[in-house]
Design a protein around this motif. Structure first.
Motif, PDB file in Angstrom:
ATOM      1  N   PHE A 144       0.797  -1.218   0.000  1.00  0.00           N
ATOM      2  CA  PHE A 144       0.000   0.000   0.000  1.00  0.00           C
ATOM      3  C   PHE A 144       0.836   1.278   0.000  1.00  0.00           C
ATOM      4  N   SER A 145       2.162   1.161  -0.133  1.00  0.00           N
ATOM      5  CA  SER A 145       2.970   2.350  -0.401  1.00  0.00           C
ATOM      6  C   SER A 145       2.938   2.618  -1.903  1.00  0.00           C
ATOM      7  N   ALA A 146       2.749   3.871  -2.271  1.00  0.00           N
ATOM      8  CA  ALA A 146       2.595   4.202  -3.684  1.00  0.00           C
ATOM      9  C   ALA A 146       3.861   3.881  -4.471  1.00  0.00           C
ATOM     10  N   PRO A 147       3.723   3.531  -5.743  1.00  0.00           N
ATOM     11  CA  PRO A 147       4.899   3.343  -6.590  1.00  0.00           C
ATOM     12  C   PRO A 147       5.662   4.653  -6.726  1.00  0.00           C
ATOM     13  N   PRO A 148       6.995   4.600  -6.734  1.00  0.00           N
ATOM     14  CA  PRO A 148       7.766   5.831  -6.924  1.00  0.00           C
ATOM     15  C   PRO A 148       7.389   6.528  -8.223  1.00  0.00           C
ATOM     16  N   ARG A 149       7.430   7.840  -8.197  1.00  0.00           N
ATOM     17  CA  ARG A 149       7.104   8.632  -9.388  1.00  0.00           C
ATOM     18  C   ARG A 149       8.312   8.825 -10.296  1.00  0.00           C
ATOM     19  N   GLU A 150       9.480   8.358  -9.817  1.00  0.00           N
ATOM     20  CA  GLU A 150      10.715   8.547 -10.577  1.00  0.00           C
ATOM     21  C   GLU A 150      11.679   7.426 -10.214  1.00  0.00           C
ATOM     22  N   THR A 151      12.729   7.288 -10.993  1.00  0.00           N
ATOM     23  CA  THR A 151      13.751   6.303 -10.679  1.00  0.00           C
ATOM     24  C   THR A 151      14.637   6.824  -9.541  1.00  0.00           C
ATOM     25  N   GLY A 152      15.507   5.957  -9.066  1.00  0.00           N
ATOM     26  CA  GLY A 152      16.451   6.385  -8.042  1.00  0.00           C
ATOM     27  C   GLY A 152      16.077   6.000  -6.628  1.00  0.00           C
ATOM     28  N   TRP A 153      15.051   5.143  -6.468  1.00  0.00           N
ATOM     29  CA  TRP A 153      14.670   4.727  -5.116  1.00  0.00           C
ATOM     30  C   TRP A 153      15.527   3.534  -4.688  1.00  0.00           C
ATOM     31  N   THR A 154      16.779   3.844  -4.445  1.00  0.00           N
ATOM     32  CA  THR A 154      17.765   2.873  -4.000  1.00  0.00           C
ATOM     33  C   THR A 154      17.579   2.591  -2.513  1.00  0.00           C
ATOM     34  N   PRO A 155      18.247   1.554  -1.958  1.00  0.00           N
ATOM     35  CA  PRO A 155      18.166   1.332  -0.513  1.00  0.00           C
ATOM     36  C   PRO A 155      18.535   2.547   0.321  1.00  0.00           C
ATOM     37  N   SER A 156      19.500   3.348  -0.125  1.00  0.00           N
ATOM     38  CA  SER A 156      19.887   4.520   0.660  1.00  0.00           C
ATOM     39  C   SER A 156      18.776   5.569   0.677  1.00  0.00           C
ATOM     40  N   ARG A 157      18.049   5.708  -0.430  1.00  0.00           N
ATOM     41  CA  ARG A 157      16.952   6.678  -0.442  1.00  0.00           C
ATOM     42  C   ARG A 157      15.787   6.175   0.395  1.00  0.00           C
ATOM     43  N   VAL A 158      15.506   4.880   0.311  1.00  0.00           N
ATOM     44  CA  VAL A 158      14.474   4.308   1.181  1.00  0.00           C
ATOM     45  C   VAL A 158      14.853   4.530   2.637  1.00  0.00           C
ATOM     46  N   ALA A 159      16.125   4.322   2.968  1.00  0.00           N
ATOM     47  CA  ALA A 159      16.586   4.487   4.352  1.00  0.00           C
ATOM     48  C   ALA A 159      16.401   5.921   4.831  1.00  0.00           C
TER      49      ALA A 159
END
Length: 376
Positions: free
Chosen positions: A142-157
């Motif tokens: 239920f978390s929305a899909p990212p609107r852009e690329t670049g959602w790496t583990p560091s960005r999630v963190a």
């Protein structure tokens, strides 16, 4: 930013559509006798589980079970994030953020949250209780899909760090397995002054080909055994999801049996505990995770963190805060210590499925408590 209560309430039309699609399944021809899983998941296994999914599995019951956990959504970095927040009855409990793996979801933690938040009720030390936060990684559930690329583990963190700040937690632990074993160390890198310790299921200190020449005979033998395991020789999902995830998503998104077969393939390959999958993970728990993917349409979007990665690599960990693991082997401690401050490296915890929280939640909760008792 606001935090909004969330409750699962899947429209009945979506469940009716799933039932209809399952009823109209076209199965391929069975493999020759004796092939087992060598060519993929057997048709008779898929047919049997698809029938159970359609005729016996009760989504509404499991939806109600999920709704027993307080759930919320909030916007961080332009991203709508869904999360569970379950507070312990113990006032001095340590906050702990859990990051699920792939192809998994918050369902991974259904059986783990109780032993973590209320160890007293499970016959263990109440001083080792946790306030649990379990977000859905962007693009999962239920978390929305990212609107852009670049959602790496560091960005999630970094998103998790902001979530914990927003919830008022100044000092907390970070835990993860599979994809979470990449995210949890990044939480410590992003906010070392707030993180008491990082706990991962496994994966640290796994040797690479470059390490082999410097390994002892015993270590080389262990490495050879590791490379013979199903999870090291099955479908290379890292390569597949880096190559063309959109292409495969059409099948996963349109056919529930294609999705079922794919999930069975990976859960079988990840089954390292020596017991049949149906003994390691309750089939309805497995189907709840699968159904959540189906109903949220996230088979494709959950692949995006892999698509954004350059290559497959073992987790490296971090040095700012202490690290603990559920299982050291088949990792080698001296290799893990090149990039981690290891203070907890058990070699005798009960073996189990790669998703150990679904297989041995009590053992995992007890070991998480042992680690954080050392660092909190």
């Amino acid at each position: 930013m606001s935090i909004t209560p969330f409750r699962l309430d899947i429209p009945q039309a979506d469940l009716d559509d799933l039932d209809d699609r399952l009823a109209r399944t076209r199965l391929p021809r069975s493999m020759p006798p004796g092939d087992g899983c060598s060519r993929g998941v057997p048709a008779d296994l898929v047919a049997e589980l698809a029938d159970h999914w359609r005729t016996k599995y009760d989504w509404r019951g499991h939806e109600a079970e999920l709704n027993e956990f307080p759930q919320y959504t909030t916007e961080i970095d332009g991203q709508d994030v869904h999360f569970l927040q379950v507070r312990s009855p113990e006032p001095d409990a340590l906050p702990l953020i859990l990051t699920h793996g792939w192809p998994n979801s918050i369902v991974e933690f259904i059986r783990l949250i109780g032993p973590l938040t209320d160890p007293r009720a499970h016959g263990r030390d109440p001083g080792r209780a946790f306030h649990v936060v379990a977000p859905s990684v962007p693009g999962f559930g239920f978390s929305a899909p990212p609107r852009e690329t670049g959602w790496t583990p560091s960005r999630v963190a970094r998103t998790w760090v902001e979530l914990m700040r927003r919830l008022g937690y100044d000092r907390y632990g970070a835990q993860g397995g599979d994809l979470g074993a990449y995210v949890a160390p990044e939480v410590a890198k992003a906010a070392p002054e707030h993180v008491a310790g990082v706990y991962v299921i496994s994966g640290l200190g796994f040797p690479t080909e470059a390490d082999v020449p410097e390994m002892s005979e015993e270590e080389q033998a262990a490495y050879a055994r590791m490379m013979q395991q199903d999870w090291a020789n099955g479908v290379d999902h890292h390569a597949l999801l880096r190559a063309a995830p959109q292409t495969f998503a059409y099948g996963w998104h349109d056919s529930p049996v294609a999705a079922l077969a794919w999930m069975l393939q990976k859960f079988h390959e990840f089954n390292a505990g020596g017991r049949p999958l149906e003994e390691a993970i309750d089939r309805d728990l497995f189907l709840t995770n699968l159904t959540l993917y189906w109903l949220t349409g996230t088979f494709g979007t959950s692949s995006w963190p892999y698509y954004d990665s350059a290559a497959s690599a073992w987790p490296e960990g971090q040095t700012p805060v202490p690290t603990g693991v559920y299982s050291g082997p088949p990792g080698i401690r001296r290799l893990a210590e090149r990039g981690n401050t290891i203070v907890h490296w058990p070699e005798d915890n009960p073996a189990g499925h790669h998703f150990i929280a679904m297989d041995r939640p009590d053992d995992l909760a007890a070991d998480i408590g042992r680690f954080f008792a050392k660092v909190r």
